[in-house]
Design a protein around this motif. Structure first.
Motif, PDB file in Angstrom:
ATOM      1  N   HIS A 103      -0.031   2.760   9.957  1.00 52.25           N
ATOM      2  CA  HIS A 103       0.133   1.484  11.019  1.00 52.25           C
ATOM      3  C   HIS A 103       1.311   0.878  10.478  1.00 52.25           C
ATOM      4  O   HIS A 103       1.932   1.232   9.426  1.00 52.25           O
ATOM      5  CB  HIS A 103      -1.050   0.487  11.085  1.00 52.25           C
ATOM      6  N   LEU A 104       1.887  -0.093  11.192  1.00 57.42           N
ATOM      7  CA  LEU A 104       3.146  -0.631  10.784  1.00 57.42           C
ATOM      8  C   LEU A 104       3.097  -1.802   9.989  1.00 57.42           C
ATOM      9  O   LEU A 104       4.220  -2.661   9.786  1.00 57.42           O
ATOM     10  CB  LEU A 104       3.987  -1.002  12.367  1.00 57.42           C
ATOM     11  N   HIS A 105       2.316  -2.233   9.511  1.00 58.56           N
ATOM     12  CA  HIS A 105       1.997  -3.242   8.528  1.00 58.56           C
ATOM     13  C   HIS A 105       3.337  -3.090   7.140  1.00 58.56           C
ATOM     14  O   HIS A 105       3.458  -1.938   6.864  1.00 58.56           O
ATOM     15  CB  HIS A 105       0.548  -3.662   7.809  1.00 58.56           C
ATOM     16  N   TYR A 106       3.634  -4.188   6.913  1.00 56.60           N
ATOM     17  CA  TYR A 106       4.798  -4.148   5.875  1.00 56.60           C
ATOM     18  C   TYR A 106       4.356  -3.153   4.580  1.00 56.60           C
ATOM     19  O   TYR A 106       5.442  -2.657   4.024  1.00 56.60           O
ATOM     20  CB  TYR A 106       5.076  -5.418   5.467  1.00 56.60           C
ATOM     21  N   ASP A 107       3.165  -2.945   4.350  1.00 55.47           N
ATOM     22  CA  ASP A 107       2.890  -2.123   3.183  1.00 55.47           C
ATOM     23  C   ASP A 107       2.754  -0.742   3.303  1.00 55.47           C
ATOM     24  O   ASP A 107       2.298  -0.051   2.285  1.00 55.47           O
ATOM     25  CB  ASP A 107       1.709  -2.901   2.181  1.00 55.47           C
ATOM     26  N   HIS A 108       3.096  -0.368   4.498  1.00 56.18           N
ATOM     27  CA  HIS A 108       2.782   1.127   5.062  1.00 56.18           C
ATOM     28  C   HIS A 108       3.965   1.749   5.659  1.00 56.18           C
ATOM     29  O   HIS A 108       3.951   2.794   5.583  1.00 56.18           O
ATOM     30  CB  HIS A 108       1.320   0.954   5.929  1.00 56.18           C
ATOM     31  N   VAL A 109       4.934   1.114   5.774  1.00 55.76           N
ATOM     32  CA  VAL A 109       6.037   1.415   6.455  1.00 55.76           C
ATOM     33  C   VAL A 109       7.539   0.884   6.066  1.00 55.76           C
ATOM     34  O   VAL A 109       8.671   1.252   6.446  1.00 55.76           O
ATOM     35  CB  VAL A 109       6.245   0.947   8.109  1.00 55.76           C
TER      36      VAL A 109
END
Length: 276
Positions: A103-109
């Motif tokens: 998903h596009l949360h800060y800690d994943h992208v």
């Protein structure tokens, strides 16, 4: 670039090596990790991971973490850049061709730019969610960094984003599955290994305790989808909870063996049985 989307479905399942790479951490308490709080006022830290699944034919990176600017902004302790962690496993981020974004949360992208040769696998629903009406509300938008979302939109126009609508096989032995709940387009990854199917839950379950006790993390879009998602995780793991790997639990580093003696505390093998 080989188009894995054209891989014949009849091709035999492959077995992948799978690793969790710890790149950051932060403190925390139990009360902040469960909707409704928690009766026990005790520490409950959070680790941050990216994952690697590789076979002789294919290498997949799952998520790209965050970098120093976001770590400072959000008060996280960055241990190493995700690309540096991958490098310790002999993976050159600049040459990786396929990255799955849960998903596009800060800690994943966050460090997607460190993967200039990659195409990014994403759910339709996640892009729609991250660019739609719900982002008008702090309750939903606080987990996103605007520059990262717009950066992914730019990659769409460069034909570097592969969209999926629900379940999709990316190659023999690896597939993505939309769960939703935490965000509307959140997906987990199912990987075929020597110990059977392993499910990289990402934020469909932040901690073991979430799916084991049917509790829910405090950042959530749809509580019902989270709860139903726990059943789906079990189905994907063929009913074996030991094959579900949560997205942020420090226990992952304790339950699985280190990738090597030199990588103790940095990377663990998930394609072998847990130590306990």
């Amino acid at each position: 670039m080989t188009d894995i989307r054209a891989t014949p479905a009849a091709q035999a399942l492959r077995r992948y090596e799978v690793y969790a790479i710890r790149y950051a951490t932060r403190g925390g308490t139990r009360a902040k990790n469960f909707i409704g709080g928690d009766a026990h006022d005790a520490p409950m830290p959070m680790d941050y991971f990216v994952w690697l699944a590789r076979s002789p034919e294919h290498t997949f990176v799952i998520d790209t973490g965050f970098g120093p600017e976001v770590a400072a902004k959000r008060g996280r302790t960055l241990l190493r850049l995700p690309a540096q962690g991958l490098g310790l496993l002999d993976v050159d981020a600049a040459k990786v061709q396929d990255v799955i974004i849960s998903h596009l949360h800060y800690d994943h992208v966050g460090t997607y730019a460190d993967f200039p040769a990659a195409r990014f696998h994403l759910q339709d629903a996640e892009m729609a969610y991250a660019t739609g009406r719900h982002m008008c509300h702090g309750q939903f938008n606080h987990g996103y960094e605007v520059d990262e979302v717009t950066g992914m939109v730019r990659l769409v126009f460069q034909d570097r984003v592969v969209f999926h609508d629900g379940d999709a096989e990316l190659a023999p032995g690896i597939s993505v599955h939309r769960i939703g709940g935490h965000t509307d387009g959140l997906q987990c990854v199912r990987v075929h290994t020597a110990r059977g199917w392993v499910v990289l839950a990402s934020d469909t379950s932040h901690y073991y305790e979430h799916f084991e006790r049917y509790r829910v993390f405090t950042t959530v879009f749809n509580v019902g989808a989270v709860i139903e998602g726990y059943r789906r995780l079990r189905e994907l793991a063929d009913g074996d909870e030991r094959r579900i790997v949560p997205g942020h639990d420090p226990l992952v580093m304790q339950r699985y063996p280190a990738a090597s003696a030199a990588l103790e505390g940095i990377a663990v093998r998930l394609d072998v049985d847990p130590c306990e």
